[in-house]
Motif scaffolding. Sequence first.
Motif, PDB file in Angstrom:
ATOM      1  N   ALA A 134       0.822  -1.205   0.000  1.00 19.04           N
ATOM      2  CA  ALA A 134       0.000   0.000   0.000  1.00 19.04           C
ATOM      3  C   ALA A 134       0.860   1.261   0.000  1.00 19.04           C
ATOM      4  O   ALA A 134       0.549   2.244  -0.688  1.00 19.04           O
ATOM      5  N   GLY A 135       1.948   1.246   0.773  1.00 20.47           N
ATOM      6  CA  GLY A 135       2.841   2.397   0.807  1.00 20.47           C
ATOM      7  C   GLY A 135       3.522   2.638  -0.525  1.00 20.47           C
ATOM      8  O   GLY A 135       3.670   3.782  -0.971  1.00 20.47           O
ATOM      9  N   THR A 136       3.941   1.555  -1.175  1.00 25.16           N
ATOM     10  CA  THR A 136       4.557   1.679  -2.495  1.00 25.16           C
ATOM     11  C   THR A 136       3.565   2.228  -3.509  1.00 25.16           C
ATOM     12  O   THR A 136       3.906   3.073  -4.345  1.00 25.16           O
ATOM     13  N   THR A 137       2.328   1.778  -3.423  1.00 24.31           N
ATOM     14  CA  THR A 137       1.289   2.291  -4.308  1.00 24.31           C
ATOM     15  C   THR A 137       1.119   3.794  -4.133  1.00 24.31           C
ATOM     16  O   THR A 137       0.991   4.538  -5.115  1.00 24.31           O
ATOM     17  N   GLN A 138       1.151   4.258  -2.903  1.00 28.81           N
ATOM     18  CA  GLN A 138       0.971   5.687  -2.644  1.00 28.81           C
ATOM     19  C   GLN A 138       2.095   6.535  -3.228  1.00 28.81           C
ATOM     20  O   GLN A 138       1.845   7.549  -3.885  1.00 28.81           O
ATOM     21  N   ILE A 139       3.332   6.131  -3.006  1.00 34.40           N
ATOM     22  CA  ILE A 139       4.427   6.972  -3.490  1.00 34.40           C
ATOM     23  C   ILE A 139       4.533   6.924  -5.007  1.00 34.40           C
ATOM     24  O   ILE A 139       4.916   7.905  -5.646  1.00 34.40           O
ATOM     25  N   VAL A 140       4.174   5.800  -5.609  1.00 35.64           N
ATOM     26  CA  VAL A 140       4.196   5.725  -7.073  1.00 35.64           C
ATOM     27  C   VAL A 140       3.115   6.626  -7.665  1.00 35.64           C
ATOM     28  O   VAL A 140       3.350   7.346  -8.640  1.00 35.64           O
ATOM     29  N   ARG A 141       1.936   6.617  -7.062  1.00 31.76           N
ATOM     30  CA  ARG A 141       0.839   7.429  -7.587  1.00 31.76           C
ATOM     31  C   ARG A 141       1.061   8.919  -7.348  1.00 31.76           C
ATOM     32  O   ARG A 141       0.818   9.743  -8.223  1.00 31.76           O
TER      33      ARG A 141
END
Length: 348
Positions: free
Chosen positions: A253-260
């Motif tokens: 979830a954290g990786t998804t946030q920083i990528v987006r």
Amino acid sequence: MTSAALTGAGDERVARVGLVKRLLLKPELGGLIGAVLVFVFFASLSSVFRSPDGVANWLDVASTYGIMAVAVALLMIGGHFDLSAGVQMGTAAITSGILTTYYGLNTWVALLLSLLVCLAIGFINGYLVVRTGLPSFIITLGTFLMLQGLNLGVTKLVTNTVQVNNFNRIVGYDVLQKIFASEFTIAGARFQIAILWWIVATAVGSWVLLRTRFGNWIFAVGGDLTAARNVGVPVQRTTIVLFMTTSFAAWFAGTTQIVRLTSIQAQAGFGQELIFIVAAVIGGCLLTGGFGSVVGASVGALIFGMTAQGIIYAGWDADWFKFFLGAMLLLAVLTNQYIRRFAEQSRR
């Protein structure tokens, strides 16, 4: 011998259970009913809410909650809480962002290291719980506070600000964007791929819980720890794996946030752990462990997604979301208590 004896009358193992009673015994029933009511309520207030674009928006909000709620539900069914789950999302994103944008580390190596950091946090949480016997609430509260301070301190030390920026400039960002932040179109509306990952997480989590030996261990550990040990369930291993699963979900979830977003705040994820727990409770997970549903937890996340966006579409003050958060938690606990008592009486 009477016909009643021949048919097993009076034996709860072969007694027929009516459809209504079977439905009431489903942990996710309350959440499903709540989701329908929330949808009808906000759909009646706003045409945008029920439009394809509106659906895409509240499903997008629900997807992050849902991915985390699946892991948190498994942990709660196993009888534990992880108050550091939300902050771990920030830890994962900050680690990846700093290693790539400020130290020039290879993107995939940085992601692997951030994953290992999160898994290590989950392992430590689980290990301390099983070795000390302290409540997971206390252990993970300590982890939560340490990570909150660490995220802020390290971010300010490295960047001289409270956020990590320019993640979209790293090598390989295009590939990451396709995996974590791409979109697909349905009925003219653009849906985030995170919604599909949420569906996959729910399906896998439900299969593990209901169709595998490990799922039986989760129910056993959460239901009666002593009995689980007596029948040979690997209690310590199961508990540690559950905490590490929550940490993996936080990394994703954290990786998804920083990528987006291409940047991440030092306080990212702070406070969201309560939403994950409430979503699981709404979905039928008992606070005492041993009972619950992954599908129900995802439905609970869906309710939060609809509520968060529905309040905006209805033109209300966004502060009302906190009111709904508390109200839904209270109603879910009361409903789950009734269902548990009903389930106990039906087995007598």
